[in-house]
Design a protein around this motif. Structure first.
Motif, PDB file in Angstrom:
ATOM      1  N   THR A  75      30.065 -41.303  14.154  1.00 34.90           N
ATOM      2  CA  THR A  75      31.206 -40.455  13.850  1.00 34.90           C
ATOM      3  C   THR A  75      31.496 -39.646  15.101  1.00 34.90           C
ATOM      4  N   THR A  76      32.724 -39.696  15.595  1.00 40.98           N
ATOM      5  CA  THR A  76      33.035 -39.065  16.871  1.00 40.98           C
ATOM      6  C   THR A  76      34.359 -38.306  16.797  1.00 40.98           C
ATOM      7  N   ILE A  77      34.424 -37.183  17.510  1.00 43.23           N
ATOM      8  CA  ILE A  77      35.574 -36.280  17.441  1.00 43.23           C
ATOM      9  C   ILE A  77      36.103 -36.017  18.846  1.00 43.23           C
ATOM     10  N   GLU A  78      37.422 -36.161  19.011  1.00 43.86           N
ATOM     11  CA  GLU A  78      38.074 -35.924  20.305  1.00 43.86           C
ATOM     12  C   GLU A  78      39.331 -35.082  20.111  1.00 43.86           C
ATOM     13  N   LEU A  79      39.540 -34.130  20.995  1.00 42.34           N
ATOM     14  CA  LEU A  79      40.676 -33.214  20.892  1.00 42.34           C
ATOM     15  C   LEU A  79      41.952 -33.778  21.498  1.00 42.34           C
ATOM     16  N   GLU A  86      42.699 -44.209  23.812  1.00 40.28           N
ATOM     17  CA  GLU A  86      41.988 -45.106  24.732  1.00 40.28           C
ATOM     18  C   GLU A  86      40.593 -45.419  24.206  1.00 40.28           C
ATOM     19  N   ALA A  87      39.950 -44.431  23.597  1.00 37.64           N
ATOM     20  CA  ALA A  87      38.622 -44.649  23.031  1.00 37.64           C
ATOM     21  C   ALA A  87      38.667 -45.688  21.922  1.00 37.64           C
ATOM     22  N   LYS A  88      39.658 -45.603  21.052  1.00 34.73           N
ATOM     23  CA  LYS A  88      39.771 -46.578  19.968  1.00 34.73           C
ATOM     24  C   LYS A  88      39.970 -47.984  20.523  1.00 34.73           C
ATOM     25  N   ALA A  89      40.781 -48.083  21.583  1.00 35.00           N
ATOM     26  CA  ALA A  89      40.983 -49.387  22.217  1.00 35.00           C
ATOM     27  C   ALA A  89      39.679 -49.903  22.825  1.00 35.00           C
ATOM     28  N   ASN A  90      38.930 -49.007  23.450  1.00 36.00           N
ATOM     29  CA  ASN A  90      37.645 -49.416  24.037  1.00 36.00           C
ATOM     30  C   ASN A  90      36.643 -49.817  22.970  1.00 36.00           C
ATOM     31  N   PHE A  91      36.573 -49.073  21.879  1.00 40.35           N
ATOM     32  CA  PHE A  91      35.665 -49.438  20.788  1.00 40.35           C
ATOM     33  C   PHE A  91      35.983 -50.841  20.274  1.00 40.35           C
ATOM     34  N   SER A  92      37.279 -51.124  20.163  1.00 35.72           N
ATOM     35  CA  SER A  92      37.698 -52.433  19.684  1.00 35.72           C
ATOM     36  C   SER A  92      37.324 -53.527  20.676  1.00 35.72           C
ATOM     37  N   GLU A  93      37.652 -53.299  21.938  1.00 39.35           N
ATOM     38  CA  GLU A  93      37.382 -54.301  22.973  1.00 39.35           C
ATOM     39  C   GLU A  93      35.889 -54.562  23.128  1.00 39.35           C
ATOM     40  N   LEU A  94      35.085 -53.524  22.920  1.00 38.45           N
ATOM     41  CA  LEU A  94      33.643 -53.650  23.102  1.00 38.45           C
ATOM     42  C   LEU A  94      32.929 -54.092  21.824  1.00 38.45           C
ATOM     43  N   GLY A  95      33.693 -54.320  20.769  1.00 40.41           N
ATOM     44  CA  GLY A  95      33.148 -54.915  19.562  1.00 40.41           C
ATOM     45  C   GLY A  95      32.374 -53.981  18.645  1.00 40.41           C
ATOM     46  N   LEU A  97      34.084 -51.218  16.935  1.00 43.58           N
ATOM     47  CA  LEU A  97      35.034 -50.403  16.181  1.00 43.58           C
ATOM     48  C   LEU A  97      34.671 -50.293  14.704  1.00 43.58           C
ATOM     49  N   GLU A  98      34.140 -51.360  14.125  1.00 44.63           N
ATOM     50  CA  GLU A  98      33.802 -51.339  12.697  1.00 44.63           C
ATOM     51  C   GLU A  98      32.672 -50.371  12.376  1.00 44.63           C
ATOM     52  N   ARG A  99      31.938 -49.968  13.397  1.00 46.88           N
ATOM     53  CA  ARG A  99      30.831 -49.024  13.176  1.00 46.88           C
ATOM     54  C   ARG A  99      31.203 -47.600  13.562  1.00 46.88           C
ATOM     55  N   VAL A 100      32.488 -47.368  13.845  1.00 49.78           N
ATOM     56  CA  VAL A 100      32.944 -46.059  14.333  1.00 49.78           C
ATOM     57  C   VAL A 100      33.924 -45.418  13.359  1.00 49.78           C
ATOM     58  N   SER A 101      33.696 -44.120  13.098  1.00 51.39           N
ATOM     59  CA  SER A 101      34.685 -43.280  12.420  1.00 51.39           C
ATOM     60  C   SER A 101      35.139 -42.257  13.446  1.00 51.39           C
ATOM     61  N   ALA A 102      36.369 -42.425  13.962  1.00 46.75           N
ATOM     62  CA  ALA A 102      36.873 -41.573  15.032  1.00 46.75           C
ATOM     63  C   ALA A 102      37.901 -40.595  14.479  1.00 46.75           C
ATOM     64  N   TYR A 103      37.769 -39.329  14.879  1.00 43.59           N
ATOM     65  CA  TYR A 103      38.672 -38.282  14.418  1.00 43.59           C
ATOM     66  C   TYR A 103      39.352 -37.610  15.603  1.00 43.59           C
ATOM     67  N   LEU A 104      40.638 -37.344  15.439  1.00 46.42           N
ATOM     68  CA  LEU A 104      41.422 -36.645  16.446  1.00 46.42           C
ATOM     69  C   LEU A 104      41.657 -35.223  15.970  1.00 46.42           C
TER      70      LEU A 104
END
Length: 213
Positions: A75-79, A86-95, A97-104
């Motif tokens: 679980t990760t938080i970015e302001l 860009e982080a979401k795109a990187n999570f996807s590209e690096l395989g 994303l399915e293990r990430v809950s990202a919050y803005l």
């Protein structure tokens, strides 16, 4: 570079390494090699199942953490929205994303609405807010959970090894306040390490009053 830092040989996926170089060239803050190495050594040993990260940046430290903890969820938080996207795109590209809950959004506000328990917390967001986050971080931790706070010595200003620029006195005092608070908190056992730009490693021991009973 000091002797111990010269020994650091990051063993990370080549794609993450290249993205780190790109991020650094654009002035995006990423964990330095020495800090990231120590973080990954610790995670490899602990193998936490639930990781909380304050300060996603562009998702590279988060991806590296998930690579070395294949059973973990992040679980990760970015302001900042641009970095978040860009982080979401990187999570996807690096395989991962399915293990990430990202919050803005603002971590202080988001943390106050969160529940559950995390095994490991990587605190790498706005340094002046570390102490403010501590109340909710404790609430989200269980006995044995680890709190890894980065950049707590801040170029040697916090430790007094280097003179603090006039414009940085406020943030230095806030980091010192965090270190003083977490070090004196009997719910934690804490060690401040001169690794990278300074790491405060705190292990949650549970409520001190409960331990006495």
């Amino acid at each position: 570079m000091n002797y111990t830092a010269s020994l650091v040989k990051l063993n990370i996926d080549e794609r993450i390494a290249k993205k780190r170089e790109s991020a650094l060239s654009r002035g995006i803050p990423v964990a330095d090699d020495e800090t990231l190495q120590y973080l990954l050594v610790l995670l490899t040993a602990l193998q936490p199942k639930r990781i909380l990260e304050i300060g996603t940046a562009v998702g590279l430290s988060g991806s590296a953490m998930l690579y070395c903890c294949p059973e973990a969820k992040l679980t990760t938080i970015e302001l900042e929205e641009e970095r978040y996207q860009e982080a979401k795109a990187n999570f996807s590209e690096l395989g991962v994303l399915e293990r990430v809950s990202a919050y803005l959004g603002d971590a202080g506000e988001i943390l106050s609405m969160m529940d559950g328990e995390y095994d490991f917390v990587f605190l790498d967001g706005p340094k002046a807010q570390y102490e403010k986050y501590l109340f909710d971080l404790k609430r989200l931790m269980k006995k044995g959970s680890v709190l890894f706070a980065d950049d707590v010595l801040l170029y040697g200003w916090v430790s007094g090894e280097e003179p603090t620029p006039q414009k940085r006195h406020s943030i230095v005092e806030k980091i010192r306040s965090y270190l003083n608070t977490v070090s004196k908190d009997r719910d934690f056992i804490t060690s401040v390490l001169n690794i990278g730009d300074g790491v405060a490693l705190s292990v949650y021991q549970g409520n001190a009053k409960e331990k006495k009973v």
